[in-house]
Design a protein around this motif. Structure first.
Motif, PDB file in Angstrom:
ATOM      1  N   GLY A  93       0.793  -1.228   0.000  1.00 60.41           N
ATOM      2  CA  GLY A  93       0.000   0.000   0.000  1.00 60.41           C
ATOM      3  C   GLY A  93       0.820   1.271   0.000  1.00 60.41           C
ATOM      4  N   VAL A  94       1.984   1.257   0.671  1.00 63.12           N
ATOM      5  CA  VAL A  94       2.809   2.458   0.693  1.00 63.12           C
ATOM      6  C   VAL A  94       3.600   2.622  -0.603  1.00 63.12           C
ATOM      7  CG1 VAL A  94       3.035   2.431   3.204  1.00 63.12           C
ATOM      8  CG2 VAL A  94       4.727   1.223   1.806  1.00 63.12           C
ATOM      9  N   GLY A  95       3.445   1.663  -1.521  1.00 63.07           N
ATOM     10  CA  GLY A  95       4.219   1.693  -2.762  1.00 63.07           C
ATOM     11  C   GLY A  95       3.835   2.797  -3.712  1.00 63.07           C
ATOM     12  N   TRP A  96       2.744   3.534  -3.411  1.00 67.84           N
ATOM     13  CA  TRP A  96       2.372   4.648  -4.287  1.00 67.84           C
ATOM     14  C   TRP A  96       3.530   5.629  -4.443  1.00 67.84           C
ATOM     15  CZ3 TRP A  96       2.855   9.579  -2.576  1.00 67.84           C
ATOM     16  CH2 TRP A  96       2.884   9.806  -1.188  1.00 67.84           C
ATOM     17  N   PHE A  97       4.360   5.740  -3.387  1.00 69.99           N
ATOM     18  CA  PHE A  97       5.507   6.649  -3.453  1.00 69.99           C
ATOM     19  C   PHE A  97       6.477   6.210  -4.540  1.00 69.99           C
ATOM     20  CE2 PHE A  97       9.833   7.785  -2.181  1.00 69.99           C
ATOM     21  CZ  PHE A  97       9.719   9.158  -2.070  1.00 69.99           C
ATOM     22  N   ILE A  98       6.642   4.882  -4.702  1.00 76.21           N
ATOM     23  CA  ILE A  98       7.534   4.374  -5.739  1.00 76.21           C
ATOM     24  C   ILE A  98       6.999   4.745  -7.118  1.00 76.21           C
ATOM     25  CG2 ILE A  98       8.491   2.285  -6.788  1.00 76.21           C
ATOM     26  CD1 ILE A  98       9.737   3.034  -4.117  1.00 76.21           C
ATOM     27  N   GLY A  99       5.665   4.611  -7.296  1.00 74.90           N
ATOM     28  CA  GLY A  99       5.069   4.987  -8.574  1.00 74.90           C
ATOM     29  C   GLY A  99       5.295   6.452  -8.875  1.00 74.90           C
ATOM     30  N   LEU A 100       5.175   7.294  -7.845  1.00 73.02           N
ATOM     31  CA  LEU A 100       5.355   8.726  -8.038  1.00 73.02           C
ATOM     32  C   LEU A 100       6.810   9.067  -8.327  1.00 73.02           C
ATOM     33  CD1 LEU A 100       4.298  11.636  -7.902  1.00 73.02           C
ATOM     34  CD2 LEU A 100       4.623  11.577  -5.436  1.00 73.02           C
ATOM     35  N   ILE A 101       7.729   8.507  -7.550  1.00 70.91           N
ATOM     36  CA  ILE A 101       9.132   8.863  -7.724  1.00 70.91           C
ATOM     37  C   ILE A 101       9.694   8.297  -9.028  1.00 70.91           C
ATOM     38  CG2 ILE A 101      10.342   6.940  -6.588  1.00 70.91           C
ATOM     39  CD1 ILE A 101      10.973  10.700  -6.061  1.00 70.91           C
ATOM     40  N   PHE A 102       9.206   7.114  -9.444  1.00 69.73           N
ATOM     41  CA  PHE A 102       9.702   6.584 -10.711  1.00 69.73           C
ATOM     42  C   PHE A 102       9.138   7.375 -11.886  1.00 69.73           C
ATOM     43  CE2 PHE A 102      10.390   3.604 -14.204  1.00 69.73           C
ATOM     44  CZ  PHE A 102      11.690   3.200 -13.941  1.00 69.73           C
ATOM     45  N   LEU A 103       7.929   7.890 -11.752  1.00 70.23           N
ATOM     46  CA  LEU A 103       7.391   8.777 -12.781  1.00 70.23           C
ATOM     47  C   LEU A 103       8.251  10.035 -12.875  1.00 70.23           C
ATOM     48  CD1 LEU A 103       5.271   9.446 -14.874  1.00 70.23           C
ATOM     49  CD2 LEU A 103       3.754  10.223 -13.038  1.00 70.23           C
ATOM     50  N   PHE A 104       8.723  10.517 -11.734  1.00 66.33           N
ATOM     51  CA  PHE A 104       9.651  11.653 -11.731  1.00 66.33           C
ATOM     52  C   PHE A 104      10.931  11.295 -12.482  1.00 66.33           C
ATOM     53  CE2 PHE A 104      13.344  13.480  -9.340  1.00 66.33           C
ATOM     54  CZ  PHE A 104      13.283  14.758  -9.901  1.00 66.33           C
ATOM     55  N   TYR A 105      11.446  10.083 -12.264  1.00 67.10           N
ATOM     56  CA  TYR A 105      12.632   9.654 -12.995  1.00 67.10           C
ATOM     57  C   TYR A 105      12.356   9.601 -14.504  1.00 67.10           C
ATOM     58  CZ  TYR A 105      14.435   8.084  -8.443  1.00 67.10           C
ATOM     59  OH  TYR A 105      14.864   8.018  -7.148  1.00 67.10           O
ATOM     60  N   MET A 106      11.174   9.103 -14.862  1.00 67.20           N
ATOM     61  CA  MET A 106      10.815   9.028 -16.278  1.00 67.20           C
ATOM     62  C   MET A 106      10.813  10.412 -16.912  1.00 67.20           C
ATOM     63  SD  MET A 106       7.696   6.268 -15.998  1.00 67.20           S
ATOM     64  CE  MET A 106       7.188   6.443 -17.709  1.00 67.20           C
ATOM     65  N   LEU A 107      10.403  11.405 -16.139  1.00 67.43           N
ATOM     66  CA  LEU A 107      10.298  12.776 -16.649  1.00 67.43           C
ATOM     67  C   LEU A 107      11.547  13.601 -16.366  1.00 67.43           C
ATOM     68  CD1 LEU A 107       6.621  13.536 -15.504  1.00 67.43           C
ATOM     69  CD2 LEU A 107       7.388  12.998 -17.823  1.00 67.43           C
TER      70      LEU A 107
END
Length: 351
Positions: free
Chosen positions: A135-149
């Motif tokens: 459940g706390v993995g949403w942060f990973i989705g957000l930070i990896f999207l930052f890496y993508m951008l």
């Protein structure tokens, strides 16, 4: 003012990472306790506030990635393949390992779908990227999207003038998200900080701190512990501000508090923030963040209320036991996974 030498190691940030990881775990443990502890201000305001340490993580992550890759991205000395390969190898093995465990323990079609998306690391692109699997993995989705951008992010903060303009626009976007785009008139749910547009101002704040890192380093080093008092005062003031729609929706106070702590850490004279314990915990801070709830659930199944009647003592015991087990597991799991991934990388290089 004398210029600051280049290539400074900002090791004090290790203290922020370590304390943030422990603080977030304590917040989640309190929020999920069957019988909430009652320690006055500590449990009514302070520990619940630790949820905001995730935003401090965002600022630190942005600053740290800029330290490592901003100049290399601008001058083209790092290829997209190298950049994204390093990001995947840093996050994916441990996160995928935890996701597989969660799917096996709570197997269903939904958990299988969510676990699969976790392993892609691109679930931040989904309209709703908050899952039950880790459940706390949403942060990973957000930070990896930052890496993508990140290449686009480097363009946005190419110079200080543009960076300040983009930061101002991000504040307007955050306000519009809360007042219009994340309301029932547009969508029927509020993603809040899980959405990168909502959280963009924190990422850009980290970029701004990077652009001014030499100046901030000199200021923080000169002020020393006086700046620590400013950080503490800002935190206290945040608690004292009367809660209203404006204070709840405005991210500026939280941006100020988190940025001040980063600026304090940027100075290299505050030795208490870079000791062996903090350096050790900082190295596994992401792993602690990702798996601390697993050990809370294990302890919860043991029904600690049957053995410890006092809610406050029980909470402290659960925190010490759960976080302690999390630290041990994170260290050894990361070590084993690191050995395996290093071997895999070497074999691929030899082909």
């Amino acid at each position: 003012m004398n210029s600051t030498p280049k290539n400074i190691r900002y090791d004090n940030i290790n203290g922020l990472r370590a304390l943030s990881a422990i603080g977030i775990a304590m917040m989640h443990y309190q929020a999920n306790s069957r019988l909430a502890p009652d320690m006055g201000f500590v449990t009514s305001l302070l520990i619940p506030w630790f949820t905001n340490l995730v935003m401090l993580f965002l600022i630190i992550s942005s600053f740290s990635v800029c330290c490592g890759y901003y100049e290399r991205m601008k001058n083209g000395s790092i290829s997209p393949n190298d950049f994204y390969t390093k990001r995947y190898w840093r996050i994916l093995p441990f996160f995928a390992f935890l996701s597989i465990i969660d799917v096996v323990l709570n197997f269903s079609k939904i958990s299988l779908a969510q676990g699969f998306m976790n392993c892609t690391l691109v679930f931040g692109l989904l309209p709703k990227s908050s899952f039950d699997v880790i459940g706390v993995g949403w942060f990973i989705g957000l930070i990896f999207l930052f890496y993508m951008l990140f290449p686009f992010f480097v363009f946005l903060i190419d110079n200080k003038t543009r960076a300040w303009a983009v930061f101002s626009v991000s504040l307007v976007i955050n306000f519009l998200c809360q007042e219009y785009f994340f309301t029932e008139s547009v969508i029927n749910w509020n993603p809040g900080r899980i959405n990168i547009l909502y959280s963009a101002s924190f990422l850009i704040a980290g970029g701004l701190c990077f652009l001014y890192k030499d100046f901030l380093h000199d200021i923080a080093a000169r002020l020393g512990n006086w700046l620590l008092f400013v950080c503490i005062a800002a935190n206290i003031l945040y608690f004292l501000i009367p809660q209203s729609k404006w204070t709840l929706h405005c991210v500026i106070p939280m941006l100020v508090v988190c940025s001040l702590w980063l600026i304090y850490a940027v100075g290299n004279r505050h030795k208490w923030m870079q000791n062996r314990v903090f350096n050790f915990l900082s190295n596994i801070s992401l792993e602690i963040y990702l798996c601390h709830m697993i050990f809370f659930r294990i302890i919860e199944k043991l029904n600690p209320e049957n053995y410890i009647a006092d809610a406050n003592i029980r909470y402290l015991v659960v925190c010490v036991t759960g976080i302690g087990a999390t630290v041990v597991f994170s260290y050894y799991a990361k070590k084993v996974i690191g050995i395996l991934t290093s071997a895999a990388i070497k074999r691929r290089a030899l082909k």
